[in-house]
Design an enzyme around this catalytic site. Structure first.
Site, short mmCIF file in Angstrom:
data_model
loop_
_atom_site.label_atom_id
_atom_site.label_comp_id
_atom_site.label_asym_id
_atom_site.label_seq_id
_atom_site.Cartn_x
_atom_site.Cartn_y
_atom_site.Cartn_z
N TYR A 107 40.07 44.07 30.77
CA TYR A 107 41.41 43.72 31.22
C TYR A 107 42.46 44.64 30.59
O TYR A 107 43.30 45.23 31.27
CB TYR A 107 41.75 42.26 30.87
CG TYR A 107 41.23 41.21 31.83
CD1 TYR A 107 40.07 41.42 32.57
CD2 TYR A 107 41.89 40.00 32.00
CE1 TYR A 107 39.58 40.44 33.44
CE2 TYR A 107 41.42 39.03 32.87
CZ TYR A 107 40.27 39.24 33.59
OH TYR A 107 39.80 38.27 34.45
N GLU A 127 49.46 32.93 31.45
CA GLU A 127 48.05 32.94 31.88
C GLU A 127 47.30 31.78 31.24
O GLU A 127 46.20 31.93 30.70
CB GLU A 127 47.37 34.28 31.56
CG GLU A 127 46.16 34.55 32.44
CD GLU A 127 45.47 35.89 32.15
OE1 GLU A 127 45.62 36.42 31.05
OE2 GLU A 127 44.77 36.39 33.05
N SER A 140 38.85 36.39 37.31
CA SER A 140 37.50 36.82 36.93
C SER A 140 36.49 36.50 38.05
O SER A 140 35.41 37.08 38.09
CB SER A 140 37.06 36.15 35.63
OG SER A 140 37.01 34.74 35.80
N HIS A 183 52.31 34.28 35.79
CA HIS A 183 50.89 34.65 35.72
C HIS A 183 50.04 33.41 35.42
O HIS A 183 49.80 33.08 34.26
CB HIS A 183 50.72 35.71 34.62
CG HIS A 183 49.35 36.31 34.54
ND1 HIS A 183 49.07 37.38 33.71
CD2 HIS A 183 48.19 36.02 35.16
CE1 HIS A 183 47.80 37.71 33.83
NE2 HIS A 183 47.23 36.90 34.69
N ARG A 241 41.50 32.48 40.63
CA ARG A 241 40.92 32.89 39.36
C ARG A 241 40.51 34.36 39.40
O ARG A 241 39.68 34.76 40.24
CB ARG A 241 39.68 32.02 39.11
CG ARG A 241 39.06 32.20 37.78
CD ARG A 241 37.91 31.21 37.62
NE ARG A 241 37.54 31.10 36.23
CZ ARG A 241 36.73 30.15 35.75
NH1 ARG A 241 36.22 29.25 36.56
NH2 ARG A 241 36.45 30.11 34.48
N HIS A 245 48.99 40.96 30.79
CA HIS A 245 48.45 40.96 29.42
C HIS A 245 49.33 41.80 28.50
O HIS A 245 48.83 42.59 27.70
CB HIS A 245 46.99 41.43 29.41
CG HIS A 245 46.20 40.87 30.57
ND1 HIS A 245 45.71 41.63 31.60
CD2 HIS A 245 45.89 39.58 30.89
CE1 HIS A 245 45.12 40.85 32.49
NE2 HIS A 245 45.21 39.60 32.09
N ARG A 263 41.90 29.76 24.96
CA ARG A 263 42.31 28.37 25.19
C ARG A 263 42.50 27.58 23.90
O ARG A 263 42.87 26.42 23.92
CB ARG A 263 41.29 27.67 26.08
CG ARG A 263 41.13 28.41 27.42
CD ARG A 263 40.23 27.67 28.40
NE ARG A 263 40.05 28.48 29.61
CZ ARG A 263 39.47 28.06 30.72
NH1 ARG A 263 39.01 26.84 30.80
NH2 ARG A 263 39.34 28.87 31.76
ZN LIG Z 1 45.26 36.92 34.85
#
Ligand SMILES: [Zn+2]
Length: 336
Positions: A197, A285, A76, A8, A74, A226, A291
């Site tokens: 999500y 991910e 999003s 992912h 990406r 996730h 981050r």
């Molecule tokens: Zn993702």
């Protein structure tokens, strides 16, 4: 020794030419909702791609000890709710072609997964065609499917509806899996990566469980990202409801895998304790929603390999999560 395959990853660090092309397209459909336009050209050089990858995904892959990332556009930015079917088609084609370029530049490090040109209220046919193009002509090994192309309003048909069946049939025919992955929410009730999500992950699982439709597609494989949303944490709720209602909970596990994008040790400990190891795929991910560095551990939250390494799993089970399960779910993944 295992290969460490991260199933992912998204190209979240695209060079500026990508956003510029998309911004122009968005401006055109904002001015005229029926705007068709043309595919045109995204101006990105190979050097820009190298620069965008080497300081980010590739650097972290090396530092963290992963070997290969299954890489897609990406999420999003898929934003299927924007514009019309032409908007989504041209955008998806560009994004997929960019992923192909990344994988051509770094064939040892990345393997390609496509986004689909979904569009609310539009038949799934163009997504089927793009999947076929990506797999047969460009060597893609899987796709991302957005269960809610409206971006948080959920006014489209659920995943068990016959609307989707041509896509499930094509995936079975091509022997590729899908990650069920929404895009950004345009409904202010939802934070995109925080609630939309995780809600979508849970929703997709429930739609499959209550309908039982996957039993009609023996080779159909989904990855719920996730960490599976709320599913592992509430395993007893879902299993108990299934027993009450006569839904086939165990049968669903022939079709569904959960990734390890859970950003703390105790969450991973729960995941690997609750979900059968055969249904877990390693993923991070990285360079995504979270981050930063966890002040309690000094490690990046999305450095998920640490959690798997530190879990109480046997070496054999760790090997399955890092490598063999993923090879089985992605049979088109060509590895040494
Ligand atoms: Zn993702």
């Amino acid at each position: 020794m295992s290969l460490v395959i991260d199933c992912h990853g998204h190209y979240t660090t695209t060079p500026p030419g990508v956003g510029a092309w998309r911004d122009a397209q968005k401006a055109a459909v904002a001015a005229d909702p029926a705007f068709v336009g043309e595919k045109g050209t995204v101006h990105v050089t190979d050097d820009e791609i190298r620069e965008s990858i080497e300081g980010a995904q590739l650097k972290l892959q090396r530092e963290r000890g992963a070997d290969l990332t299954i890489f897609s556009p990406r999420a999003s930015w898929m934003a299927h709710h924007i514009g019309n079917e032409h908007t989504s088609l041209f955008w998806s084609q560009h994004q997929n072609e960019l992923i192909r370029r990344v994988c051509d530049l770094y064939p040892e490090n990345f393997a390609p997964v496509c986004q689909l040109p979904q569009s609310p209220g539009v038949a799934i046919d163009s997504s089927v065609a793009e999947l076929e193009r990506c797999v047969n002509e460009m060597g893609f090994i899987g796709c991302n499917v957005n269960p809610d192309p409206t971006g948080g309003f959920w006014t489209g048909p659920p995943l068990h509806d016959r609307y989707w069946w041509p896509l499930w049939e094509k995936m079975c025919e091509l022997d590729v899996p899908a990650m069920i992955h929404v895009s950004a929410a345009c409904n202010d009730n939802f934070h995109s990566t925080g609630s939309h999500y995780l809600g979508a992950d849970t929703t997709a699982f429930m739609q499959a469980l209550t309908s039982g439709f996957m039993a009609d597609f023996p080779g159909l494989r989904w990855i719920i990202p996730h960490g599976g949303g709320a599913v592992p944490y509430h395993w007893g709720r879902f299993k108990g409801m299934a027993e009450d209602q006569g839904w086939d909970f165990a049968g669903l596990l022939d079709h569904i895998w959960f990734d390890t994008c859970v950003y703390h040790q105790r969450g991973i400990d729960l995941l690997v304790d609750v979900v059968p190891v055969s249904n877990i795929l390693f993923a991070s991910e990285m360079v995504g929603a979270v981050r930063g560095v966890d002040p309690e551990t000094g490690n990046h939250y999305d450095d998920t390999k640490i959690y798997i390494d530190n879990s109480s799993l046997s070496d054999d089970d760790r090997h399955r999560i890092f490598e063999t399960n993923t090879r089985a779910v992605f049979p088109r993944l060509a590895l040494p």
